[in-house]
Design a protein around this motif. Structure first.
Motif, PDB file in Angstrom:
ATOM      1  N   VAL A   1       0.809  -1.206  -0.067  1.00  0.00           N
ATOM      2  CA  VAL A   1       0.060   0.139  -0.012  1.00  0.00           C
ATOM      3  C   VAL A   1       0.834   1.089  -0.003  1.00  0.00           C
ATOM      4  N   LEU A   2       1.930   1.203   0.636  1.00  0.00           N
ATOM      5  CA  LEU A   2       2.924   2.491   0.808  1.00  0.00           C
ATOM      6  C   LEU A   2       3.421   2.546  -0.617  1.00  0.00           C
ATOM      7  N   VAL A   3       3.981   1.479  -1.278  1.00  0.00           N
ATOM      8  CA  VAL A   3       4.429   1.759  -2.556  1.00  0.00           C
ATOM      9  C   VAL A   3       3.320   2.049  -3.420  1.00  0.00           C
ATOM     10  N   GLY A   4       2.351   1.836  -3.366  1.00  0.00           N
ATOM     11  CA  GLY A   4       1.368   2.167  -4.107  1.00  0.00           C
ATOM     12  C   GLY A   4       1.019   3.600  -3.912  1.00  0.00           C
ATOM     13  N   ASP A   5       1.009   4.193  -2.622  1.00  0.00           N
ATOM     14  CA  ASP A   5       0.917   5.352  -2.417  1.00  0.00           C
ATOM     15  C   ASP A   5       1.910   6.429  -3.056  1.00  0.00           C
ATOM     16  N   GLY A   6       3.249   5.824  -3.022  1.00  0.00           N
ATOM     17  CA  GLY A   6       4.242   6.454  -3.435  1.00  0.00           C
ATOM     18  C   GLY A   6       4.341   6.588  -5.049  1.00  0.00           C
ATOM     19  N   VAL A   7       3.886   5.734  -5.501  1.00  0.00           N
ATOM     20  CA  VAL A   7       3.765   5.635  -7.076  1.00  0.00           C
ATOM     21  C   VAL A   7       2.783   6.706  -7.470  1.00  0.00           C
ATOM     22  N   THR A   8       1.428   6.840  -6.833  1.00  0.00           N
ATOM     23  CA  THR A   8       0.441   7.931  -7.300  1.00  0.00           C
ATOM     24  C   THR A   8       1.201   9.134  -6.677  1.00  0.00           C
ATOM     25  N   ALA A   9       1.885   9.413  -5.779  1.00  0.00           N
ATOM     26  CA  ALA A   9       2.576  10.632  -5.253  1.00  0.00           C
ATOM     27  C   ALA A   9       3.371  11.118  -6.275  1.00  0.00           C
ATOM     28  N   LEU A  10       4.096  10.056  -6.959  1.00  0.00           N
ATOM     29  CA  LEU A  10       5.283  10.468  -8.326  1.00  0.00           C
ATOM     30  C   LEU A  10       4.239  11.002  -9.378  1.00  0.00           C
ATOM     31  N   GLN A  11       3.206  10.227  -9.548  1.00  0.00           N
ATOM     32  CA  GLN A  11       2.234  10.544 -10.884  1.00  0.00           C
ATOM     33  C   GLN A  11       1.462  11.987 -10.568  1.00  0.00           C
ATOM     34  N   THR A  12       1.016  12.451  -9.358  1.00  0.00           N
ATOM     35  CA  THR A  12       0.307  13.333  -9.179  1.00  0.00           C
ATOM     36  C   THR A  12       1.188  14.714  -8.710  1.00  0.00           C
ATOM     37  N   GLY A  13       2.206  14.349  -8.010  1.00  0.00           N
ATOM     38  CA  GLY A  13       2.939  15.518  -7.495  1.00  0.00           C
ATOM     39  C   GLY A  13       2.350  15.962  -6.303  1.00  0.00           C
ATOM     40  N   THR A  14       1.498  15.043  -5.715  1.00  0.00           N
ATOM     41  CA  THR A  14       1.027  15.397  -4.329  1.00  0.00           C
ATOM     42  C   THR A  14       0.999  14.006  -3.296  1.00  0.00           C
ATOM     43  N   LEU A  15       1.270  13.937  -2.284  1.00  0.00           N
ATOM     44  CA  LEU A  15       1.417  12.800  -1.390  1.00  0.00           C
ATOM     45  C   LEU A  15      -0.004  12.759  -0.753  1.00  0.00           C
ATOM     46  N   ARG A  16      -0.848  11.684  -0.765  1.00  0.00           N
ATOM     47  CA  ARG A  16      -1.977  11.383  -0.141  1.00  0.00           C
ATOM     48  C   ARG A  16      -2.118   9.941  -0.084  1.00  0.00           C
ATOM     49  N   PHE A  17      -2.363   9.697   1.440  1.00  0.00           N
ATOM     50  CA  PHE A  17      -2.333   8.107   1.569  1.00  0.00           C
ATOM     51  C   PHE A  17      -4.090   7.789   1.448  1.00  0.00           C
ATOM     52  N   VAL A  18      -4.072   6.576   0.895  1.00  0.00           N
ATOM     53  CA  VAL A  18      -5.396   5.994   0.499  1.00  0.00           C
ATOM     54  C   VAL A  18      -5.842   5.520   1.960  1.00  0.00           C
ATOM     55  N   ALA A  19      -7.350   5.924   2.038  1.00  0.00           N
ATOM     56  CA  ALA A  19      -7.912   5.554   3.249  1.00  0.00           C
ATOM     57  C   ALA A  19      -8.229   4.087   3.464  1.00  0.00           C
ATOM     58  N   GLY A  20      -8.568   3.470   4.538  1.00  0.00           N
ATOM     59  CA  GLY A  20      -8.839   2.125   4.915  1.00  0.00           C
ATOM     60  C   GLY A  20      -9.979   1.782   3.988  1.00  0.00           C
ATOM     61  N   GLY A  21     -11.172   2.538   4.027  1.00  0.00           N
ATOM     62  CA  GLY A  21     -12.462   2.310   3.570  1.00  0.00           C
ATOM     63  C   GLY A  21     -12.354   2.384   1.829  1.00  0.00           C
ATOM     64  N   GLU A  22     -11.397   3.375   1.522  1.00  0.00           N
ATOM     65  CA  GLU A  22     -11.424   3.492   0.182  1.00  0.00           C
ATOM     66  C   GLU A  22     -10.807   2.179  -0.610  1.00  0.00           C
ATOM     67  N   LEU A  23      -9.614   1.948   0.043  1.00  0.00           N
ATOM     68  CA  LEU A  23      -8.792   0.535  -0.298  1.00  0.00           C
ATOM     69  C   LEU A  23      -9.764  -0.738  -0.262  1.00  0.00           C
ATOM     70  N   TRP A  24     -10.489  -0.842   0.812  1.00  0.00           N
ATOM     71  CA  TRP A  24     -11.501  -1.814   0.865  1.00  0.00           C
ATOM     72  C   TRP A  24     -12.412  -1.870  -0.359  1.00  0.00           C
ATOM     73  N   TYR A  25     -13.058  -0.481  -0.637  1.00  0.00           N
ATOM     74  CA  TYR A  25     -14.057  -0.323  -1.622  1.00  0.00           C
ATOM     75  C   TYR A  25     -13.480  -0.636  -2.925  1.00  0.00           C
ATOM     76  N   ARG A  26     -12.136  -0.509  -3.150  1.00  0.00           N
ATOM     77  CA  ARG A  26     -11.359  -0.762  -4.470  1.00  0.00           C
ATOM     78  C   ARG A  26     -11.438  -2.388  -4.423  1.00  0.00           C
ATOM     79  N   LEU A  27     -11.223  -2.883  -3.527  1.00  0.00           N
ATOM     80  CA  LEU A  27     -10.813  -4.385  -3.497  1.00  0.00           C
ATOM     81  C   LEU A  27     -12.379  -5.266  -3.609  1.00  0.00           C
ATOM     82  N   ASP A  28     -13.303  -4.955  -2.842  1.00  0.00           N
ATOM     83  CA  ASP A  28     -14.441  -5.595  -2.825  1.00  0.00           C
ATOM     84  C   ASP A  28     -15.610  -4.756  -2.290  1.00  0.00           C
ATOM     85  N   PRO A  29     -16.155  -3.957  -3.179  1.00  0.00           N
ATOM     86  CA  PRO A  29     -17.183  -2.909  -2.523  1.00  0.00           C
ATOM     87  C   PRO A  29     -18.361  -3.755  -2.083  1.00  0.00           C
TER      88      PRO A  29
END
Length: 101
Positions: free
Chosen positions: A18-46
């Protein structure tokens, strides 16, 4: 005890992913934002997240969902994986044997 240790290491590995995914997203967007637990759970199995909400609100209490579960799901996902991972790894560690000599 080996099961707790294995589960702890799996949670720590998921935390790292998850931290690597957040880091990749930060490199792509230019802003660091940690994904919330509920958001990750919704992505995996809503469906399971919606089912949990329905079960808690119907059979336990809507107050419990609003005041306990929602703030927990808003925490960063890496924290929700890191804390139980460290605790389970610690609880499952091999015991040191006493040396008599």
């Amino acid at each position: 005890m080996w099961f707790f240790r294995l589960l702890g290491w799996l949670l720590l590995f998921a935390c790292l992913a998850v931290l690597v995914g957040d880091g990749v997203t930060a490199l792509q967007t230019g802003t660091l934002r940690f994904v919330a637990g509920g958001e990750l759970w919704y992505r995996l199995d809503p469906g399971s997240l919606n089912l949990l909400q329905a079960l808690v609100e119907r059979y336990l209490s809507s107050w419990l969902w609003d005041k306990v579960f929602v703030p927990g799901l808003l925490l960063p996902a890496f924290l929700l994986l890191l804390v139980p991972g460290v605790l389970l790894s610690f609880l499952g560690r091999p015991k040191k044997r006493a040396k008599f000599f």
